[in-house]
Write a protein that holds these residues in place. Structure first.
Motif, PDB file in Angstrom:
ATOM      1  N   ARG A 210      76.820   6.645 -29.279  1.00  8.57           N
ATOM      2  CA  ARG A 210      77.847   6.230 -29.994  1.00  8.57           C
ATOM      3  C   ARG A 210      78.196   4.919 -29.710  1.00  8.57           C
ATOM      4  NH1 ARG A 210      80.841  10.226 -32.877  1.00  8.57           N
ATOM      5  NH2 ARG A 210      82.848   9.150 -32.464  1.00  8.57           N
ATOM      6  N   GLY A 211      78.536   3.996 -30.635  1.00  6.15           N
ATOM      7  CA  GLY A 211      78.988   2.697 -30.260  1.00  6.15           C
ATOM      8  C   GLY A 211      77.817   1.674 -29.718  1.00  6.15           C
ATOM      9  N   ARG A 212      76.707   2.289 -30.133  1.00  4.05           N
ATOM     10  CA  ARG A 212      75.435   1.285 -29.925  1.00  4.05           C
ATOM     11  C   ARG A 212      74.744   0.982 -31.086  1.00  4.05           C
ATOM     12  NH1 ARG A 212      76.514  -1.402 -25.680  1.00  4.05           N
ATOM     13  NH2 ARG A 212      76.956  -0.011 -23.529  1.00  4.05           N
ATOM     14  N   ILE A 213      73.639   0.243 -31.342  1.00  8.78           N
ATOM     15  CA  ILE A 213      72.788  -0.060 -32.358  1.00  8.78           C
ATOM     16  C   ILE A 213      71.638   0.841 -32.231  1.00  8.78           C
ATOM     17  CG2 ILE A 213      71.821  -1.810 -33.773  1.00  8.78           C
ATOM     18  CD1 ILE A 213      73.604  -3.912 -32.428  1.00  8.78           C
ATOM     19  N   ALA A 214      71.243   1.436 -33.119  1.00  7.04           N
ATOM     20  CA  ALA A 214      70.119   2.332 -33.247  1.00  7.04           C
ATOM     21  C   ALA A 214      68.929   1.438 -33.250  1.00  7.04           C
ATOM     22  CB  ALA A 214      69.878   3.226 -34.492  1.00  7.04           C
ATOM     23  N   PRO A 215      67.924   1.476 -32.160  1.00  8.26           N
ATOM     24  CA  PRO A 215      66.855   0.681 -32.017  1.00  8.26           C
ATOM     25  C   PRO A 215      65.819   0.805 -33.295  1.00  8.26           C
ATOM     26  CG  PRO A 215      66.556   2.376 -30.639  1.00  8.26           C
ATOM     27  CD  PRO A 215      67.840   2.478 -30.843  1.00  8.26           C
ATOM     28  N   ALA A 216      65.115  -0.140 -33.695  1.00 11.11           N
ATOM     29  CA  ALA A 216      64.202   0.137 -34.908  1.00 11.11           C
ATOM     30  C   ALA A 216      63.300   1.218 -34.606  1.00 11.11           C
ATOM     31  CB  ALA A 216      63.367  -1.114 -35.408  1.00 11.11           C
ATOM     32  N   SER A 226      55.608  -6.112 -29.266  1.00 12.60           N
ATOM     33  CA  SER A 226      56.337  -5.458 -30.389  1.00 12.60           C
ATOM     34  C   SER A 226      55.099  -4.849 -31.437  1.00 12.60           C
ATOM     35  CB  SER A 226      57.396  -6.236 -31.115  1.00 12.60           C
ATOM     36  OG  SER A 226      56.936  -7.241 -31.553  1.00 12.60           O
ATOM     37  N   PRO A 227      55.602  -3.852 -32.301  1.00 13.60           N
ATOM     38  CA  PRO A 227      54.562  -3.680 -33.291  1.00 13.60           C
ATOM     39  C   PRO A 227      54.239  -4.282 -34.213  1.00 13.60           C
ATOM     40  CG  PRO A 227      56.713  -2.061 -33.205  1.00 13.60           C
ATOM     41  CD  PRO A 227      56.841  -3.129 -32.120  1.00 13.60           C
ATOM     42  N   ARG A 271      76.326   0.323 -41.137  1.00 16.08           N
ATOM     43  CA  ARG A 271      75.703   0.659 -41.924  1.00 16.08           C
ATOM     44  C   ARG A 271      74.027   0.730 -41.469  1.00 16.08           C
ATOM     45  NH1 ARG A 271      78.125  -3.864 -46.569  1.00 16.08           N
ATOM     46  NH2 ARG A 271      80.089  -2.680 -46.701  1.00 16.08           N
ATOM     47  N   TRP A 272      73.563   0.071 -40.693  1.00 11.89           N
ATOM     48  CA  TRP A 272      72.580   0.223 -39.878  1.00 11.89           C
ATOM     49  C   TRP A 272      72.222   1.481 -39.491  1.00 11.89           C
ATOM     50  CZ3 TRP A 272      67.695  -2.506 -39.524  1.00 11.89           C
ATOM     51  CH2 TRP A 272      66.951  -2.086 -38.407  1.00 11.89           C
ATOM     52  N   ASN A 273      73.142   1.984 -38.528  1.00 10.48           N
ATOM     53  CA  ASN A 273      73.055   3.195 -37.760  1.00 10.48           C
ATOM     54  C   ASN A 273      72.979   4.455 -38.949  1.00 10.48           C
ATOM     55  OD1 ASN A 273      73.156   2.285 -35.526  1.00 10.48           O
ATOM     56  ND2 ASN A 273      75.257   2.628 -34.718  1.00 10.48           N
ATOM     57  N   THR A 274      73.823   4.392 -39.908  1.00  7.85           N
ATOM     58  CA  THR A 274      73.936   5.194 -41.066  1.00  7.85           C
ATOM     59  C   THR A 274      72.375   5.533 -41.623  1.00  7.85           C
ATOM     60  OG1 THR A 274      76.257   4.941 -41.335  1.00  7.85           O
ATOM     61  CG2 THR A 274      74.931   5.990 -43.073  1.00  7.85           C
ATOM     62  N   ALA A 275      71.654   4.347 -41.901  1.00 15.18           N
ATOM     63  CA  ALA A 275      70.591   4.233 -42.582  1.00 15.18           C
ATOM     64  C   ALA A 275      69.448   5.078 -41.615  1.00 15.18           C
ATOM     65  CB  ALA A 275      70.027   2.950 -42.947  1.00 15.18           C
ATOM     66  N   ALA A 276      69.667   4.794 -40.151  1.00 15.42           N
ATOM     67  CA  ALA A 276      68.963   5.297 -39.251  1.00 15.42           C
ATOM     68  C   ALA A 276      69.172   6.908 -38.893  1.00 15.42           C
ATOM     69  CB  ALA A 276      68.944   4.428 -38.041  1.00 15.42           C
ATOM     70  N   GLY A 277      70.016   7.579 -39.569  1.00 13.67           N
ATOM     71  CA  GLY A 277      70.574   8.687 -39.261  1.00 13.67           C
ATOM     72  C   GLY A 277      71.412   8.888 -38.002  1.00 13.67           C
ATOM     73  N   ARG A 278      72.058   7.723 -37.470  1.00  9.85           N
ATOM     74  CA  ARG A 278      72.824   7.968 -36.263  1.00  9.85           C
ATOM     75  C   ARG A 278      74.197   7.861 -36.446  1.00  9.85           C
ATOM     76  NH1 ARG A 278      69.828   6.380 -31.838  1.00  9.85           N
ATOM     77  NH2 ARG A 278      67.684   6.793 -31.929  1.00  9.85           N
ATOM     78  N   ASP A 432      63.200  -4.899 -27.595  1.00 11.75           N
ATOM     79  CA  ASP A 432      63.309  -3.551 -27.513  1.00 11.75           C
ATOM     80  C   ASP A 432      64.220  -2.823 -28.544  1.00 11.75           C
ATOM     81  OD1 ASP A 432      61.185  -3.311 -25.846  1.00 11.75           O
ATOM     82  OD2 ASP A 432      62.561  -2.762 -24.113  1.00 11.75           O
ATOM     83  N   LEU A 433      64.953  -3.598 -29.436  1.00 13.35           N
ATOM     84  CA  LEU A 433      65.791  -3.252 -30.262  1.00 13.35           C
ATOM     85  C   LEU A 433      65.550  -3.550 -31.796  1.00 13.35           C
ATOM     86  CD1 LEU A 433      68.795  -2.047 -30.837  1.00 13.35           C
ATOM     87  CD2 LEU A 433      69.789  -4.697 -30.833  1.00 13.35           C
ATOM     88  N   PHE A 434      64.928  -4.732 -31.960  1.00 13.69           N
ATOM     89  CA  PHE A 434      64.429  -5.037 -33.516  1.00 13.69           C
ATOM     90  C   PHE A 434      62.895  -5.664 -33.183  1.00 13.69           C
ATOM     91  CE2 PHE A 434      69.036  -5.919 -34.162  1.00 13.69           C
ATOM     92  CZ  PHE A 434      69.364  -4.904 -35.057  1.00 13.69           C
ATOM     93  N   ASP A 435      62.366  -5.612 -34.385  1.00 12.95           N
ATOM     94  CA  ASP A 435      61.091  -6.297 -34.457  1.00 12.95           C
ATOM     95  C   ASP A 435      61.469  -7.201 -35.798  1.00 12.95           C
ATOM     96  OD1 ASP A 435      60.876  -4.775 -36.675  1.00 12.95           O
ATOM     97  OD2 ASP A 435      59.004  -3.921 -36.045  1.00 12.95           O
TER      98      ASP A 435
END
Length: 461
Positions: A210-216, A226-227, A271-278, A432-435
């Motif tokens: 909680r309180g973090r950004i969900a990694p891609a 990265s991918p 909104r990013w975390n919600t889309a990631a199910g976090r 390690d967070l975004f590509d």
């Protein structure tokens, strides 16, 4: 406090685009002359029994990397690589310079260790260098372009059209240092010495927090690839937006552009975390505060204080409430002035010899970093002069971007620079967070959130 760790250097940088060609010899003399005038730009770190301290040699060999590229992607790959490379503060100055030639223009970038310089100091240093680069003839850069219409020129990420706006398709990767370097689109082999084998602390983003950004999806690994095939610690994605309209709250409080930028960061993360199910709990966004003395002599250095703006889920329930929560905290932090001295807890270590004291502080910083690091940082340099350089014989800047980088568990710094009639945004992220594709999606969410907050009704209208 362990800010010079090789796994994630804390760095800042600024890049200027100019249509005039800059002679490498003239640039070298301008850089060395500027370093001679600003002692902090040539500073070295010395360690002894009494601890670490800066020393200021008379001469500094500032690394100047000369490169050529085909498009904006090459430029931002090189710039992110310049900022990703660890700083050896005891062996080299905390400043680097990149000069890059592109088909339609040129770019000059300055990168620095954030302990030595802050954002305004980097801008001052870049301006001083450009003002010393006399252009005897108004010759515009001319480089052969590849035939238009190819997939590489017009498509990125498997068919997404590349925007014609300069700097709108930007990512980052490492480059090989050295004069005469030629970059080829997404095929440049990075220098091995610029790559760390792993990122300590990166596991913090692999668990639901909680309180973090969900990694891609697929990220959070310990290798440096990265991918999307990019290699390096950091990446950059930029966009240009109209300057948001400042207004007032229904309660009468003023809403600044900085408040809108901070609120948009919290809304985009949720909104990013919600889309990631976090699930998203309490978000903490770092806001730098300028502590320069207006009456003091202009000098380079780090004159930045830090304030953390916290927003709970209740604060984020609607745009009006979110803006009110942000404005209340930013106004209080600005009114408080320079933060009170917080070194009392550290003075108990002063009796230790320098090496032992720094080892203890480094261990403490490693332990508490996941607890103290905010979700993200938003740095707003404000509106810089439309004509950054003075004189008819100096290169004229067409665009200007500021960038700042931090390691995990934060991994995201959003910077804003007003130049001309635009607001230049840079999303500086850890790989390690975004590509590339993920940071574009996040930037879109941020732009939508910024538009939503800007449309909050102004009671005066």
């Amino acid at each position: 406090m362990a800010s010079d760790r090789r796994s994630a250097p804390v760095s800042v940088g600024m890049i200027a685009r100019t249509r005039e060609a800059i002679d490498p010899g003239t640039l070298r003399r301008a850089v060395h002359g500027t370093m001679a005038r600003y002692s902090m730009a040539r500073a070295r770190m010395r360690t002894g029994l009494r601890g670490r301290r800066w020393s200021f040699p008379d001469v500094a060999d500032i690394p100047i990397i000369t490169a050529s590229g085909h498009d904006d992607g090459d430029l931002w790959d090189a710039f992110a690589g310049l900022c990703s490379r660890p700083f050896a503060l005891s062996r080299a100055p905390a400043v680097r310079v990149l000069h890059m030639r592109l088909p339609d223009d040129e770019a000059l970038a300055v990168a620095a260790h954030h302990v030595a310089l802050d954002g305004l100091s980097v801008a001052m240093l870049l301006r001083a260098i450009l003002e010393s680069c006399v252009v005897p003839e108004r010759r515009v850069v001319t480089m052969p372009r590849r035939p238009s219409g190819t997939a590489v020129d017009n498509l990125v990420d498997g068919g997404v059209p590349r925007s014609a706006t300069a700097g709108s398709d930007i990512s980052g990767a490492d480059i090989s240092g050295g004069a005469g370097l030629s970059l080829h689109h997404r095929r440049a082999a990075p220098s091995v010495e610029w790559i760390s084998r792993f990122v300590p602390g990166s596991t913090a983003l692999r668990r639901p927090m909680r309180g973090r950004i969900a990694p891609a999806p697929g990220l959070g690994r310990r290798d440096r690839t990265s991918p999307d095939g990019q290699v390096g610690l950091y990446g950059v994605y930029c966009m240009t937006v109209p300057v948001p309209r400042a207004g007032r709250l229904a309660t009468g409080g003023a809403v600044t552009v900085n408040d809108l930028l901070l609120g948009a960061a919290a809304a985009a993360v949720e909104r990013w975390n919600t889309a990631a199910g976090r699930e998203t709990g309490r978000l903490r966004v770092r806001m730098p505060i300028n502590l320069r003395d207006r009456d003091a002599e202009v000098a380079l250095g780090n004159f930045t204080g830090e304030a953390v703006i916290a927003m709970t889920p209740l604060d984020r329930r609607d745009p009006e409430t979110l803006l009110a929560a942000v404005c209340r905290q930013t106004a209080a932090n600005k009114a408080a002035g320079p933060p009170a001295e917080t070194g009392n807890a550290l003075r108990c270590t002063a009796w230790l010899p320098g090496p032992a004291r720094h080892a203890l502080l480094r261990f403490a910083a490693t332990v508490v970093r996941p607890l103290l690091m905010p979700t993200a940082s938003v740095t707003n340099l404000g509106r810089l002069p439309g004509r950054l350089t003075s004189g008819a014989d100096t290169p004229q800047i067409t665009s200007l971007y500021f960038a700042a980088f931090a390691g995990l568990p934060q991994g995201l710094v959003i910077t804003a620079t007003g130049y001309g009639g635009d607001l230049n945004l840079a999303f500086c992220y850890h790989r390690d967070l975004f590509d590339q594709s993920a940071v574009r999606r996040f930037a879109t969410l941020y732009q939508v959130a910024l538009d939503d907050l800007t449309r909050v009704p102004d009671p005066r209208t």
